[in-house]
Design an enzyme around this catalytic site. Structure first.
Site, mmCIF file in Angstrom:
data_model
loop_
_atom_site.group_PDB
_atom_site.id
_atom_site.type_symbol
_atom_site.label_atom_id
_atom_site.label_comp_id
_atom_site.label_asym_id
_atom_site.label_seq_id
_atom_site.Cartn_x
_atom_site.Cartn_y
_atom_site.Cartn_z
ATOM 1 N N TRP A 21 0.818 -1.215 0.000
ATOM 2 C CA TRP A 21 0.000 0.000 0.000
ATOM 3 C C TRP A 21 0.854 1.268 0.000
ATOM 4 O O TRP A 21 0.318 2.366 -0.060
ATOM 5 C CB TRP A 21 -0.953 0.016 1.186
ATOM 6 C CG TRP A 21 -0.297 -0.287 2.498
ATOM 7 C CD1 TRP A 21 0.313 0.587 3.344
ATOM 8 C CD2 TRP A 21 -0.186 -1.580 3.107
ATOM 9 N NE1 TRP A 21 0.802 -0.060 4.447
ATOM 10 C CE2 TRP A 21 0.506 -1.392 4.325
ATOM 11 C CE3 TRP A 21 -0.609 -2.867 2.750
ATOM 12 C CZ2 TRP A 21 0.791 -2.457 5.193
ATOM 13 C CZ3 TRP A 21 -0.324 -3.911 3.606
ATOM 14 C CH2 TRP A 21 0.367 -3.713 4.802
ATOM 15 N N GLU A 34 -5.496 0.618 5.975
ATOM 16 C CA GLU A 34 -5.677 1.132 7.330
ATOM 17 C C GLU A 34 -6.796 0.403 8.060
ATOM 18 O O GLU A 34 -6.689 0.110 9.257
ATOM 19 C CB GLU A 34 -5.957 2.641 7.306
ATOM 20 C CG GLU A 34 -4.777 3.494 6.884
ATOM 21 C CD GLU A 34 -3.610 3.429 7.857
ATOM 22 O OE1 GLU A 34 -3.812 3.024 9.029
ATOM 23 O OE2 GLU A 34 -2.486 3.782 7.463
ATOM 24 N N TYR A 117 -8.014 8.686 13.747
ATOM 25 C CA TYR A 117 -6.734 8.145 13.302
ATOM 26 C C TYR A 117 -6.751 7.817 11.814
ATOM 27 O O TYR A 117 -5.885 8.243 11.040
ATOM 28 C CB TYR A 117 -6.347 6.890 14.095
ATOM 29 C CG TYR A 117 -5.335 6.063 13.350
ATOM 30 C CD1 TYR A 117 -4.013 6.486 13.273
ATOM 31 C CD2 TYR A 117 -5.716 4.912 12.647
ATOM 32 C CE1 TYR A 117 -3.080 5.764 12.534
ATOM 33 C CE2 TYR A 117 -4.800 4.200 11.915
ATOM 34 C CZ TYR A 117 -3.475 4.627 11.859
ATOM 35 O OH TYR A 117 -2.568 3.929 11.109
ATOM 36 N N ASP A 135 -1.837 6.483 16.741
ATOM 37 C CA ASP A 135 -2.223 5.089 16.937
ATOM 38 C C ASP A 135 -1.384 4.526 18.077
ATOM 39 O O ASP A 135 -0.678 5.257 18.773
ATOM 40 C CB ASP A 135 -2.058 4.284 15.641
ATOM 41 C CG ASP A 135 -0.601 4.004 15.307
ATOM 42 O OD1 ASP A 135 0.299 4.678 15.865
ATOM 43 O OD2 ASP A 135 -0.343 3.103 14.485
#
Length: 348
Positions: A21, A34, A117, A135
């Site tokens: 990614w 994510e 987040y 996070d």
């Protein structure tokens, strides 16, 4: 603060992992990664990410999928609300935003399943918005950097970490900076035995100076986990099993398992059989009773046993039940707990 950013960005360019990614700034791929990586290790999540991107090249492809297919692809990752939210958000992007992800953290927050987040991660990486991410890795790294004594899972602690990240965050390459702090937490600033000698911030880190990384970060105690003993009846009629579709809300929503009973404490095999026969309204022939399968959820610790049985006459299924052959069963989304015991179901 600018020097801190320069140090970690230089470290990141030299040490970052090559992850699929990260190949481009495609918001669909960043969003997908994510969501998958929430509560999931990178090595496990990568395999699921590749499965999803192989099946769904664009958000339009995902938006047109059936929920059962998405749940089946997600099977084994747990926290299945993430998969349902993934599908819902894909439909939002297509139906409300013409297939284009919102280009700001605020806009991204309007999508199902995207919190502060995830919105910050997508906005900073895909759109270069100068907004910090916070996070678990970031909480650990920054709390050690500033020697924070507050609990990282408290509102006060998270606020301090976010404020520090905001001060350090550069206006240029904010996505790389956010990823660099997360990467530092994953590779160097580990929960146990951090590799301080490899850290670009070792001279600036208060926990390293004080040798306090064994007690920083500090977490407040979690909610107590509830113990549950579950007894499943895996009922066969010839080459079919009686399965149950779970309710649309609650754990494992809209996934498939078997009729069952639950107790706070273990009961005898005889009691379990009697209660299951009463629940089904029919007796059955028991072939095998499994050992206990342990499965832990966020607030529930399950001890499950599977009673493998057969019936000469097919009973009428209830509204949430159906009889399925093995080929159909293999295509159903099932919880990881059921998957663990699957070899037992089709044994003659």
């Amino acid at each position: 603060m600018e020097v801190l950013a320069e140090k970690i960005l230089e470290w990141y360019q030299q040490n970052k992992r090559q992850l699929p990614w990260r190949e481009d700034a495609n918001p669909f791929k960043i969003w997908l990664s994510e969501i998958i990586l929430q509560q999931t290790r990178v090595d496990q999540g990568t395999a699921y990410y590749l499965k999803f991107t192989d099946r769904f090249s664009t958000v339009h492809d995902l938006a047109s999928a059936e929920e059962e297919e998405v749940l089946k692809l997600w099977q084994g990752l747990g926290y299945y609300s993430r998969a349902r939210n993934l599908l819902f958000a894909a439909k939002q992007v297509v139906n409300e935003h013409d297939g284009v992800f919102p280009a700001s953290a605020e806009g991204l927050r309007s999508l199902k399943g995207i919190g502060p987040y995830t919105a910050a991660a997508i906005a900073s990486i895909a759109y270069n918005e100068a907004i910090p991410v916070v996070d678990g890795n970031v909480l650990r790294v920054i709390s050690r950097l500033i020697g924070m004594e507050d609990a990282i899972n408290s509102a006060k602690g998270e606020k301090k970490v976010r404020e520090t990240m905001t001060k350090i965050l550069p206006n240029s390459h904010p996505g790389d900076f956010n990823q660099s702090v997360m990467e530092l937490g994953a590779l160097v600033c580990k929960p146990q035995n951090p590799l301080c000698s490899s850290c670009p911030w070792q001279d600036d880190c208060q926990a390293n100076k004080d040798q306090s990384f064994d007690r920083i970060p500090f977490k407040e105690k979690k909610t107590k986990t509830k113990a549950v003993h579950t007894y499943y009846i895996v009922l066969k009629h010839r080459d079919e099993l009686l399965v149950r579709k779970r309710p649309a809300k609650g754990i494992w929503a809209n996934m498939y398992d078997f009729p069952s009973i639950e107790h706070p404490k273990a009961i005898t095999e005889e009691e379990a059989i009697t209660q299951l026969q009463t629940a089904l309204g029919k007796s059955f022939n028991v072939a095998h009773i499994s050992e206990s399968f342990k499965h832990i959820l966020s607030h529930r610790k399950i001890q499950a046993r599977f009673i493998i049985a057969s019936t000469d006459q097919k009973i009428e299924p209830k509204n949430d039940e159906s009889w399925v052959a093995k080929g159909a069963f293999d295509n159903l989304p099932i919880p990881r707990l059921i998957d663990k015991a699957q070899d037992l179901f089709w044994t003659p």
